[in-house]
Design an enzyme around this catalytic site. Sequence first.
Site, PDB file in Angstrom:
ATOM      1  CB  CYS A   1      39.231  -5.095  19.860  1.00  0.00           C
ATOM      2  SG  CYS A   1      41.022  -4.983  19.714  1.00  0.00           S
TER       3      CYS A   1
ATOM      4  CG  ASP B   1      -1.663  -5.335  -1.316  1.00  0.00           C
ATOM      5  OD1 ASP B   1      -2.642  -6.057  -1.514  1.00  0.00           O
ATOM      6  OD2 ASP B   1      -1.737  -4.134  -1.021  1.00  0.00           O
TER       7      ASP B   1
ATOM      8  CG  ASP C   1       0.287   0.133   0.639  1.00  0.00           C
ATOM      9  OD1 ASP C   1      -0.464  -0.851   0.657  1.00  0.00           O
ATOM     10  OD2 ASP C   1       0.027   1.184   0.026  1.00  0.00           O
TER      11      ASP C   1
ATOM     12  CG  ASP D   1      -0.729  -5.440   2.608  1.00  0.00           C
ATOM     13  OD1 ASP D   1      -1.394  -6.349   2.092  1.00  0.00           O
ATOM     14  OD2 ASP D   1      -0.650  -4.290   2.136  1.00  0.00           O
TER      15      ASP D   1
END
Length: 738
Positions: A31, A435, A632, A636
């Site tokens: 379906c 990092d 963050d 980065d």
Amino acid sequence: MNENQHTTANTTANTTATARFAIEGMDCQACANRIEKVLRRQQGIIAADVNFASDELQTRFDSKLLNANDIVQMVAKTGFKATPASSTNIEALADARSGEHAGISWRLVIIWLIAIPFIIGMLGMLLGQQWMLPPLWQFILASIIQLGFAWPFYNSAIKSLQGGVANMDVLVSLGTIAIWLYSSVMLFNQHNHAHQYIYFEASVMVIAFVSLGKYLEQRTKKQSLNSMSMLLQLTPKMVRKQTANGWQQVPLSQIQAGDILQTNTGNRIAADGIVSSGQAWCDESYLTGESKPLLKQTGDKVLAGALLSNGSITYQAQTLGSQTLLGDMMQALAQAQGSKAPIARLADKVSMVFVPTVVAIAVLTFILNYWLSSDFNQAITRGVAVLVIACPCALGLATPAAMMVGMGRSARYGVWFKDAASLERSSQVTTVVLDKTGTLTNGKPQIIAQWRAPDSNLNSQKILQLAAAVEQLTTHPLAQAIIQAAQQQQLPALTASNSHSDIGQGTQAQIAGYGNIKVGNPAYCGFSIPQELMEQEVWQIASIVVVAINEKIAGAFAIADALKEDSVSAIQRLQRQHIDIQIMSGDQHSVVEHIAKQLGISHYQAQMNPRAKAEAVHLLMQQGKVVAMVGDGINDAPALAAADVSFAMYGGADVATNTASATLMRHSVTQVADALALAHATVRVVKQNLFFAFFYNILGIPLAAIGWLSPVIAGAAMAMSSISVLLNALRLRKSRLI
């Protein structure tokens, strides 16, 4: 590309829209394939993916050519109902995907009431007793089922064939009609022994078992696989609100931004807001994965859904409903659970040709059995058993069911995967690049030493004041350390203008009366660190930020950041998963080396700008490694975009969060370890489900063809195959992580 092509491409990109729809009426993966097939042929549809487990359609389309209503009408032509998923009402979203309306239908109850006499008769046959109803009564009851209550199967089968794809209802319809017609002919045949060859119980029990299987499957999908209902229960129905007449209990729906609310021990926060008075310990583990209660006091932020384990607070509501972090989480989870993983494509391709293949096998089974035995009754029964046993539902549920549970559990750990493909790719990660600042360390560095150039005519406080004025315009953790130090010394804020940032290096701006002020790493300011400084350990293990006034060095700060408490244990968990860990930082070599030694990481690189990080990630990928990048900050973002999988910290730079494959709600590498372990567990369950689904059909079809499985047993086995796949997926809720 010529100019016209370029213009067309840009226009399409600018008018591309996305939309999600809840789909009603799907019975199996075929379906879902039918809806995808029809939509993808339509002009203006860029992409269309239907998730059978979540009953959801996700589309990308050209908004100049189509709108959501057009897509609803397209889906309607395939025989299904599409309802646009609400993006503003989390209650409506949860209702649409919860099991609140999944009660037992009257149709299912009547089918099983009619089936009871046949069950009793079949038990009698096993015990050597004649408990079966008279043939005419069997015909009447079976006809009520076949000509009345089986109509949903016929309707679905007809629409499926009209759409050019055969679904499981085609198999059920063909099988039960064939056995009912044959039994009816035998009933009214005047031959003395014709009544021995009626099998009304088979058609009734197949429909009963398949209907029950569908009900259990839908109930499990709606109530257990997704986490919408669980998340909605985190918000209180009634809220204590301050009014002109004092504190009153009012429904949550009556709360508005700016209202003053109160929550006591054992109750939950109703909205994202700020504490105005009182203090309490709050449990926010549902959202951040942080198991420790957090102390909330005046001025602190509280989140909707947080449970007060002890204390009482009054807070001002700021955001409500879908605008809260909880609402955002529900939207993100709904979108991720509705997406399709690449591994699901295998099941899609198989299910496209599965039903026609099974029909051909059933016909061949009938012909061979009749040719070998000359027994028409045996041949028709075995052919019907093949049709019934070969339901592709388990195949269609194998991947999305596990993915939905895996992403739901990831969300409870505070990891928001963007889509199913990201989760699947995470299971293949061999190298994690980290990092340093804000990822391995607390992200709250402090100035631990300050140096003033001997020839500077400014004192240390003035240098700090100038640096803080420039750093006000950035969000880097080292900048925040300088700003915080200036605030603690209550230095007046200066105004900086014409600011310019060089990502990963530093920032410069104009300050009236002083000129151009540069604040950044030593290379950015053209500073060679004096030997007497580098002989001091405090400067060896710290990040150095230099201040230059009109290209003349004025001073420098040594800024240090402590490791997070769980960084060591998280790195050890990743290493136990045989994952290579590397640190890539813009900080100086001595600082990065110091952190790497503390964590037991042998591969690390320092003084890297954003481009260098991205190039290093590319190099690792060229070496055949599957790379996950964790960061963050803005610096980065290029590396996050370059990596196979990327994890960004919630609350970091928007460009990093938008680029990432997943968002970590708690700034902790532990969540990376959780995410990768869950990804491994989820894909392992997907492979188990796919193996079971294929093995079930590979084994079941031959057994039905040689008469070892009757149509009744085949119907029950077919229903249980789907349930077993769902139950195996639900094991992920409790599976132990590495």
